[in-house]
Design a protein around this motif. Structure first.
Motif, mmCIF file in Angstrom:
data_model
loop_
_atom_site.group_PDB
_atom_site.id
_atom_site.type_symbol
_atom_site.label_atom_id
_atom_site.label_comp_id
_atom_site.label_asym_id
_atom_site.label_seq_id
_atom_site.Cartn_x
_atom_site.Cartn_y
_atom_site.Cartn_z
ATOM 1 N N PRO A 94 0.818 -1.230 0.000
ATOM 2 C CA PRO A 94 0.000 0.000 0.000
ATOM 3 C C PRO A 94 0.846 1.271 0.000
ATOM 4 N N LEU A 95 2.008 1.200 0.659
ATOM 5 C CA LEU A 95 2.889 2.363 0.656
ATOM 6 C C LEU A 95 3.361 2.660 -0.760
ATOM 7 N N PHE A 96 3.733 1.615 -1.479
ATOM 8 C CA PHE A 96 4.195 1.784 -2.852
ATOM 9 C C PHE A 96 3.112 2.375 -3.735
ATOM 10 N N TRP A 97 1.905 1.757 -3.720
ATOM 11 C CA TRP A 97 0.908 2.230 -4.676
ATOM 12 C C TRP A 97 0.383 3.619 -4.326
ATOM 13 N N ASN A 98 0.402 3.976 -3.058
ATOM 14 C CA ASN A 98 -0.019 5.331 -2.714
ATOM 15 C C ASN A 98 1.030 6.368 -3.120
ATOM 16 N N ILE A 99 2.300 6.051 -2.923
ATOM 17 C CA ILE A 99 3.353 6.972 -3.351
ATOM 18 C C ILE A 99 3.359 7.110 -4.870
ATOM 19 N N ALA A 100 3.234 5.965 -5.571
ATOM 20 C CA ALA A 100 3.227 6.005 -7.037
ATOM 21 C C ALA A 100 2.035 6.806 -7.557
ATOM 22 N N ALA A 101 0.868 6.583 -6.959
ATOM 23 C CA ALA A 101 -0.334 7.285 -7.414
ATOM 24 C C ALA A 101 -0.261 8.779 -7.113
ATOM 25 N N GLN A 102 0.249 9.136 -5.941
ATOM 26 C CA GLN A 102 0.386 10.554 -5.600
ATOM 27 C C GLN A 102 1.361 11.259 -6.542
ATOM 28 N N ASN A 103 2.473 10.563 -6.855
ATOM 29 C CA ASN A 103 3.434 11.135 -7.801
ATOM 30 C C ASN A 103 2.819 11.302 -9.182
ATOM 31 N N GLU A 104 2.003 10.363 -9.584
ATOM 32 C CA GLU A 104 1.337 10.472 -10.880
ATOM 33 C C GLU A 104 0.364 11.648 -10.877
ATOM 34 N N TYR A 105 -0.404 11.775 -9.837
ATOM 35 C CA TYR A 105 -1.405 12.843 -9.791
ATOM 36 C C TYR A 105 -0.753 14.230 -9.801
ATOM 37 N N HIS A 106 0.292 14.385 -9.025
ATOM 38 C CA HIS A 106 0.907 15.706 -8.896
ATOM 39 C C HIS A 106 1.934 16.004 -9.985
ATOM 40 N N HIS A 107 2.648 14.981 -10.449
ATOM 41 C CA HIS A 107 3.775 15.213 -11.355
ATOM 42 C C HIS A 107 3.693 14.437 -12.671
ATOM 43 N N LYS A 108 2.633 13.646 -12.846
ATOM 44 C CA LYS A 108 2.492 12.810 -14.059
ATOM 45 C C LYS A 108 3.755 11.965 -14.279
ATOM 46 N N TRP A 109 4.261 11.401 -13.205
ATOM 47 C CA TRP A 109 5.538 10.700 -13.231
ATOM 48 C C TRP A 109 5.518 9.494 -14.168
ATOM 49 N N ILE A 110 4.380 8.811 -14.240
ATOM 50 C CA ILE A 110 4.278 7.613 -15.090
ATOM 51 C C ILE A 110 3.775 7.973 -16.480
ATOM 52 N N SER A 111 2.631 8.657 -16.553
ATOM 53 C CA SER A 111 1.997 8.917 -17.850
ATOM 54 C C SER A 111 2.833 9.818 -18.743
ATOM 55 N N SER A 112 3.647 10.702 -18.156
ATOM 56 C CA SER A 112 4.494 11.570 -18.994
ATOM 57 C C SER A 112 5.580 10.768 -19.697
ATOM 58 N N ARG A 113 5.931 9.636 -19.143
ATOM 59 C CA ARG A 113 6.965 8.803 -19.744
ATOM 60 C C ARG A 113 6.419 7.870 -20.810
ATOM 61 N N VAL A 114 5.171 7.465 -20.661
ATOM 62 C CA VAL A 114 4.571 6.550 -21.658
ATOM 63 C C VAL A 114 3.611 7.286 -22.590
ATOM 64 N N LYS A 115 3.423 8.598 -22.341
ATOM 65 C CA LYS A 115 2.649 9.482 -23.223
ATOM 66 C C LYS A 115 1.152 9.158 -23.273
ATOM 67 N N ASN A 116 0.675 8.373 -22.310
ATOM 68 C CA ASN A 116 -0.741 8.022 -22.327
ATOM 69 C C ASN A 116 -1.178 7.622 -20.922
ATOM 70 N N PRO A 117 -2.231 8.258 -20.372
ATOM 71 C CA PRO A 117 -2.649 7.923 -18.999
ATOM 72 C C PRO A 117 -3.156 6.492 -18.864
ATOM 73 N N TYR A 118 -3.814 5.967 -19.901
ATOM 74 C CA TYR A 118 -4.317 4.594 -19.828
ATOM 75 C C TYR A 118 -3.158 3.597 -19.792
ATOM 76 N N THR A 119 -2.170 3.821 -20.627
ATOM 77 C CA THR A 119 -1.000 2.937 -20.613
ATOM 78 C C THR A 119 -0.304 3.005 -19.253
ATOM 79 N N GLY A 120 -0.176 4.209 -18.725
ATOM 80 C CA GLY A 120 0.428 4.372 -17.413
ATOM 81 C C GLY A 120 -0.335 3.634 -16.337
ATOM 82 N N CYS A 121 -1.662 3.747 -16.387
ATOM 83 C CA CYS A 121 -2.498 3.069 -15.395
ATOM 84 C C CYS A 121 -2.361 1.559 -15.508
ATOM 85 N N TYR A 122 -2.308 1.041 -16.734
ATOM 86 C CA TYR A 122 -2.162 -0.405 -16.926
ATOM 87 C C TYR A 122 -0.807 -0.891 -16.427
ATOM 88 N N ILE A 123 0.225 -0.083 -16.612
ATOM 89 C CA ILE A 123 1.552 -0.447 -16.100
ATOM 90 C C ILE A 123 1.527 -0.515 -14.575
#
Length: 207
Positions: A30-59
């Motif tokens: 839970p610590l991991f997924w909350n940190i990852a999700a918070q980083n995505e929400y505030h900084h688009k840490w995942i989706s900015s790298r894969v250029k698509n929010p759906y792809t980021g969410c699936y990853i």
């Protein structure tokens, strides 16, 4: 003898490293997924790298699911390393654990079915919001059926394998989920409240 009449160290072997590996993963996930999700929400840490929010969410979903498999494997190993003590008389030692696991899995699977992959795996942090609140089963009987279902499955496994330590771990699971909910619940509510405020402002400007 009953469980209450036995010393704690005869029910839970605190010298087994596998117990701490299991607990460590239970705290970590839970610590991991909350940190990852918070980083995505505030900084688009995942989706900015894969250029698509759906792809980021699936990853993220695949990562969380894989970590869950590791957690379950470590839990099973921890149970095998712990003392055995029958806590329920026959035939309830089979019926009750099976029922707990069955109910738990129904809650988990039906929750995933109702929410879909993006709804289950933090899609709202990626800007993938649901059109309306899900109120069908199991959300019509529980506010957090996935966490309840997961905890029931842990407890059922402990009773099935006759390991009191498993009930201790299950209590830790519920504690960790409860702490996670104090962050996840209000934050998710605010995400949707923000969307409604933006919709109201847009409607006001267009009128």
């Amino acid at each position: 003898m009953t469980v209450s009449q036995l010393p704690l160290n005869s029910l839970i072997d605190f010298n087994q490293p596998s117990l701490y590996y299991s607990l460590g993963m239970i705290f970590f996930n839970p610590l991991f997924w909350n940190i990852a999700a918070q980083n995505e929400y505030h900084h688009k840490w995942i989706s900015s790298r894969v250029k698509n929010p759906y792809t980021g969410c699936y990853i993220l979903a695949a990562t969380i699911f894989s970590l869950g498999l590791i957690r379950d494997a470590l839990y099973t190993k921890a149970l095998k390393d712990q003392p055995v003590f029958g806590m329920l008389p026959a035939p309830y030692d089979v019926i009750i654990p099976a029922a707990l696991v069955a109910v738990g899995q129904v809650l988990v699977i039906s929750s995933t079915w109702q929410l879909g992959i993006t709804g289950t795996f933090l899609g709202d942090y990626f800007g993938i919001l649901m059109d309306e609140k899900v109120e069908a089963f199991p959300f019509n009987i529980l506010s957090d059926p996935m966490y309840v279902g997961s905890t029931l499955s842990f407890a059922g496994g402990a009773l099935w394998h006759k390991r009191p330590a498993g009930l201790f771990i299950s209590a830790i699971v519920w504690f960790v989920y409860s702490v996670a909910l104090t962050y996840e619940g209000p934050f998710t509510t605010e995400i949707y409240a923000k969307r409604e405020r933006e919709r109201a402002l847009k409607a006001q400007k267009s009128s």
